[in-house]
Write an enzyme that holds these catalytic residues in place. Sequence first.
Site, PDB file in Angstrom:
ATOM      1  N   PRO A  38       0.798  -0.722  -0.044  1.00  0.00           N
ATOM      2  CA  PRO A  38      -0.034  -0.084  -0.214  1.00  0.00           C
ATOM      3  C   PRO A  38       1.013   0.928   0.493  1.00  0.00           C
ATOM      4  O   PRO A  38       2.118   1.207   0.839  1.00  0.00           O
ATOM      5  CB  PRO A  38      -1.202   0.041   1.251  1.00  0.00           C
ATOM      6  CG  PRO A  38      -0.074  -1.325   2.296  1.00  0.00           C
ATOM      7  CD  PRO A  38       0.860  -2.105   1.389  1.00  0.00           C
ATOM      8  N   ASP A  39       0.072   2.596  -0.280  1.00  0.00           N
ATOM      9  CA  ASP A  39       0.840   3.451  -0.467  1.00  0.00           C
ATOM     10  C   ASP A  39       0.629   4.102   1.051  1.00  0.00           C
ATOM     11  O   ASP A  39       0.532   3.726   1.822  1.00  0.00           O
ATOM     12  CB  ASP A  39       0.994   4.690  -1.854  1.00  0.00           C
ATOM     13  CG  ASP A  39      -0.636   5.290  -1.917  1.00  0.00           C
ATOM     14  OD1 ASP A  39      -1.301   4.865  -1.458  1.00  0.00           O
ATOM     15  OD2 ASP A  39      -0.658   5.956  -2.537  1.00  0.00           O
ATOM     16  N   PHE A  40       0.870   5.644   1.265  1.00  0.00           N
ATOM     17  CA  PHE A  40       0.713   6.185   2.491  1.00  0.00           C
ATOM     18  C   PHE A  40      -0.432   7.013   2.255  1.00  0.00           C
ATOM     19  O   PHE A  40      -1.888   7.066   3.610  1.00  0.00           O
ATOM     20  CB  PHE A  40       1.471   6.844   2.252  1.00  0.00           C
ATOM     21  CG  PHE A  40       3.547   6.172   3.377  1.00  0.00           C
ATOM     22  CD1 PHE A  40       3.051   5.927   4.198  1.00  0.00           C
ATOM     23  CD2 PHE A  40       4.019   6.321   2.005  1.00  0.00           C
ATOM     24  CE1 PHE A  40       4.515   5.532   4.622  1.00  0.00           C
ATOM     25  CE2 PHE A  40       5.379   5.301   2.176  1.00  0.00           C
ATOM     26  CZ  PHE A  40       5.004   4.986   3.599  1.00  0.00           C
ATOM     27  N   ARG A  41      -1.038   7.887   1.343  1.00  0.00           N
ATOM     28  CA  ARG A  41      -1.731   9.205   1.587  1.00  0.00           C
ATOM     29  C   ARG A  41      -3.155   8.208   0.379  1.00  0.00           C
ATOM     30  O   ARG A  41      -3.802   9.355   0.120  1.00  0.00           O
ATOM     31  CB  ARG A  41      -1.537  10.172   1.021  1.00  0.00           C
ATOM     32  CG  ARG A  41      -0.195  10.721   1.996  1.00  0.00           C
ATOM     33  CD  ARG A  41       0.887  12.339   1.723  1.00  0.00           C
ATOM     34  NE  ARG A  41       0.756  12.456   2.375  1.00  0.00           N
ATOM     35  CZ  ARG A  41       2.223  12.110   2.934  1.00  0.00           C
ATOM     36  NH1 ARG A  41       3.303  11.001   1.719  1.00  0.00           N
ATOM     37  NH2 ARG A  41       3.673  12.005   4.333  1.00  0.00           N
ATOM     38  N   ASN A 113      11.141   5.636  -1.212  1.00  0.00           N
ATOM     39  CA  ASN A 113      10.292   3.581  -0.454  1.00  0.00           C
ATOM     40  C   ASN A 113      12.028   2.643  -0.388  1.00  0.00           C
ATOM     41  O   ASN A 113      12.491   3.131  -0.538  1.00  0.00           O
ATOM     42  CB  ASN A 113      10.221   2.867  -2.454  1.00  0.00           C
ATOM     43  CG  ASN A 113       8.745   3.061  -2.547  1.00  0.00           C
ATOM     44  OD1 ASN A 113       8.664   4.467  -2.259  1.00  0.00           O
ATOM     45  ND2 ASN A 113       8.610   3.003  -4.018  1.00  0.00           N
ATOM     46  N   ASP A 115      11.490  -0.447   0.128  1.00  0.00           N
ATOM     47  CA  ASP A 115      11.100  -2.199   0.374  1.00  0.00           C
ATOM     48  C   ASP A 115      11.764  -2.691   0.021  1.00  0.00           C
ATOM     49  O   ASP A 115      11.458  -3.990  -1.261  1.00  0.00           O
ATOM     50  CB  ASP A 115       9.490  -2.095  -0.593  1.00  0.00           C
ATOM     51  CG  ASP A 115       8.815  -0.961  -2.177  1.00  0.00           C
ATOM     52  OD1 ASP A 115      10.833  -1.275  -2.663  1.00  0.00           O
ATOM     53  OD2 ASP A 115       8.387  -1.202  -2.092  1.00  0.00           O
ATOM     54  N   HIS A 132      15.027   7.458   2.260  1.00  0.00           N
ATOM     55  CA  HIS A 132      14.296   7.339   3.576  1.00  0.00           C
ATOM     56  C   HIS A 132      14.447   6.254   3.750  1.00  0.00           C
ATOM     57  O   HIS A 132      14.256   5.658   4.245  1.00  0.00           O
ATOM     58  CB  HIS A 132      13.226   7.419   2.659  1.00  0.00           C
ATOM     59  CG  HIS A 132      12.112   9.024   2.933  1.00  0.00           C
ATOM     60  ND1 HIS A 132      10.874   9.214   2.444  1.00  0.00           N
ATOM     61  CD2 HIS A 132      12.947   9.579   2.898  1.00  0.00           C
ATOM     62  CE1 HIS A 132      10.628  10.345   2.353  1.00  0.00           C
ATOM     63  NE2 HIS A 132      11.734  11.346   2.213  1.00  0.00           N
TER      64      HIS A 132
HETATM   65  P1  OAD Z   1       1.904   8.818  -1.575  1.00  0.00           P
HETATM   66  O1  OAD Z   1       1.056   8.337  -0.557  1.00  0.00           O
HETATM   67  O2  OAD Z   1       2.093   9.941  -0.585  1.00  0.00           O
HETATM   68  O3  OAD Z   1       1.595   8.927  -2.209  1.00  0.00           O
HETATM   69  C1  OAD Z   1       2.349   7.887  -3.282  1.00  0.00           C
HETATM   70  C2  OAD Z   1       1.093   8.861  -5.112  1.00  0.00           C
HETATM   71  O4  OAD Z   1       1.067   7.632  -5.925  1.00  0.00           O
HETATM   72  C3  OAD Z   1      -0.170   9.089  -5.196  1.00  0.00           C
HETATM   73  O5  OAD Z   1      -0.086  10.730  -5.216  1.00  0.00           O
HETATM   74  C4  OAD Z   1      -0.773   8.265  -5.800  1.00  0.00           C
HETATM   75  O6  OAD Z   1      -2.447   8.664  -6.898  1.00  0.00           O
HETATM   76  C5  OAD Z   1       0.644   7.464  -6.785  1.00  0.00           C
HETATM   77  N1  OAD Z   1      -0.337   6.439  -7.216  1.00  0.00           N
HETATM   78  C6  OAD Z   1      -0.699   5.189  -6.423  1.00  0.00           C
HETATM   79  N2  OAD Z   1      -1.127   4.005  -6.990  1.00  0.00           N
HETATM   80  C7  OAD Z   1      -0.326   4.492  -8.438  1.00  0.00           C
HETATM   81  C8  OAD Z   1      -0.334   3.669  -9.650  1.00  0.00           C
HETATM   82  N3  OAD Z   1      -0.399   2.481  -9.811  1.00  0.00           N
HETATM   83  N4  OAD Z   1       0.226   4.540 -10.269  1.00  0.00           N
HETATM   84  C9  OAD Z   1       0.808   5.993 -10.697  1.00  0.00           C
HETATM   85  N5  OAD Z   1       0.498   6.173  -9.433  1.00  0.00           N
HETATM   86  C10 OAD Z   1       0.165   5.836  -8.263  1.00  0.00           C
HETATM   87  O7  OAD Z   1       3.414   8.269  -1.641  1.00  0.00           O
HETATM   88  P2  OAD Z   1       5.013   8.922  -1.083  1.00  0.00           P
HETATM   89  O8  OAD Z   1       5.169   9.768  -2.304  1.00  0.00           O
HETATM   90  O9  OAD Z   1       6.075   8.094  -1.652  1.00  0.00           O
HETATM   91  O10 OAD Z   1       8.271   8.937   4.780  1.00  0.00           O
HETATM   92  O11 OAD Z   1       5.130   9.360  -0.079  1.00  0.00           O
HETATM   93  C11 OAD Z   1       6.193  10.323   0.527  1.00  0.00           C
HETATM   94  C12 OAD Z   1       6.603  10.046   1.991  1.00  0.00           C
HETATM   95  O12 OAD Z   1       5.576   9.987   2.483  1.00  0.00           O
HETATM   96  C13 OAD Z   1       6.966   8.220   1.695  1.00  0.00           C
HETATM   97  O13 OAD Z   1       8.278   8.025   2.334  1.00  0.00           O
HETATM   98  C14 OAD Z   1       6.581   7.961   4.172  1.00  0.00           C
HETATM   99  C15 OAD Z   1       5.847   8.899   3.741  1.00  0.00           C
HETATM  100  O14 OAD Z   1       5.359   9.631   5.101  1.00  0.00           O
HETATM  101  C16 OAD Z   1       8.419   9.214   5.844  1.00  0.00           C
HETATM  102  O15 OAD Z   1       8.054   7.810   6.305  1.00  0.00           O
HETATM  103  C17 OAD Z   1       9.714   9.394   6.070  1.00  0.00           C
END
Ligand code: OAD
Length: 275
Positions: A38-41, A113, A115, A132
């Site tokens: 999963p992503d974060f936001r 990432n 991972d 990170h």
């Molecule tokens: P986010 O969850 O903030 O952003 C992920 C982005 O990827 C979102 O804009 C989604 O729309 C997009 N996305 C998801 N699935 C996708 C797909 N299949 N194709 C294209 N885009 C897609 O994650 P990060 O930006 O990585 O840090 O978050 C940054 C940092 O915030 C992380 O490293 C972590 C977190 O807090 C720390 O904990 C220090």
Amino acid sequence: PRLQSKDLEGVAAYIASGRCKNIVIMAGAGISRAAGIPDFRSQGGLYDVLRKWNIDVRRPEDIFTLSRFKEDPKPFYKLMSQLYGGSYRPTLTHSFFRLLDKRRVLNACWTQNVDNLECLAGLPARRLIEAHGTLDSQHCTSCGAKCDDRKMKHAVVTGDIPVCEKKGCGGFVKPDVVMFGESLPLKFWLNLPFLKRADLLIIVGTSLAVPPFSFIANWVPTSCPRVVINMEPVWGVGGRANDVEVLGDCDETVRRLAQLIGADWEAQLDALWKE
Ligand code: OAD
């Protein structure tokens, strides 16, 4: 202008022209979603999960602060147990990074990432900046000792809090990920000057919400085209003459990009991904 058109076709023509030799990638959690992480936001992302747990934090991000971890590492490990438990395979987007390296046009891949999938896809360490940190190693937060991988994994997936086994220590063990309140790895800072060489920036699968990583997008030359490949627009990119936005799934977009550059690129991309 370096791009004939401000779209994926324009980007492909630029790469195919041979004038583009120093591609910089900025990657985030979106590129690993197709691997099952999963992503974060996004909806259903890690911060959504945390909100549902009703733990006593102001914002879900607080789980990733060092001070909070030292007080009570349980929520952090509960969340992380998902990542430690699975065995994940790199996505087509990860293989696209490797393809760029094989074609000798990749300057560096900067990833947020932890991972390790860029490594698993075969990207050499000299091209990878894990801004990170990584879940692949860990240290004690009290005495600094390095801790065993297998024991760490076992503790996390069975719901235990990993503690340091050094005699008389017993401190909490923390993976070598960068938490809020910690500085980024030296490799991040040492590589910043090379951003000046960038002749194409690809921002992929990240909301670009977290500094200082997000600042990189502004440290490439203003003449350098910047391409956003993401599900949604990202904050702070789009205002320069050479900015391109391609909204949608990143695996689909990199496949289309490879196709547009040339049939041999797509064939090689598939071959790398199947490796
Ligand atoms: P986010 O969850 O903030 O952003 C992920 C982005 O990827 C979102 O804009 C989604 O729309 C997009 N996305 C998801 N699935 C996708 C797909 N299949 N194709 C294209 N885009 C897609 O994650 P990060 O930006 O990585 O840090 O978050 C940054 C940092 O915030 C992380 O490293 C972590 C977190 O807090 C720390 O904990 C220090």
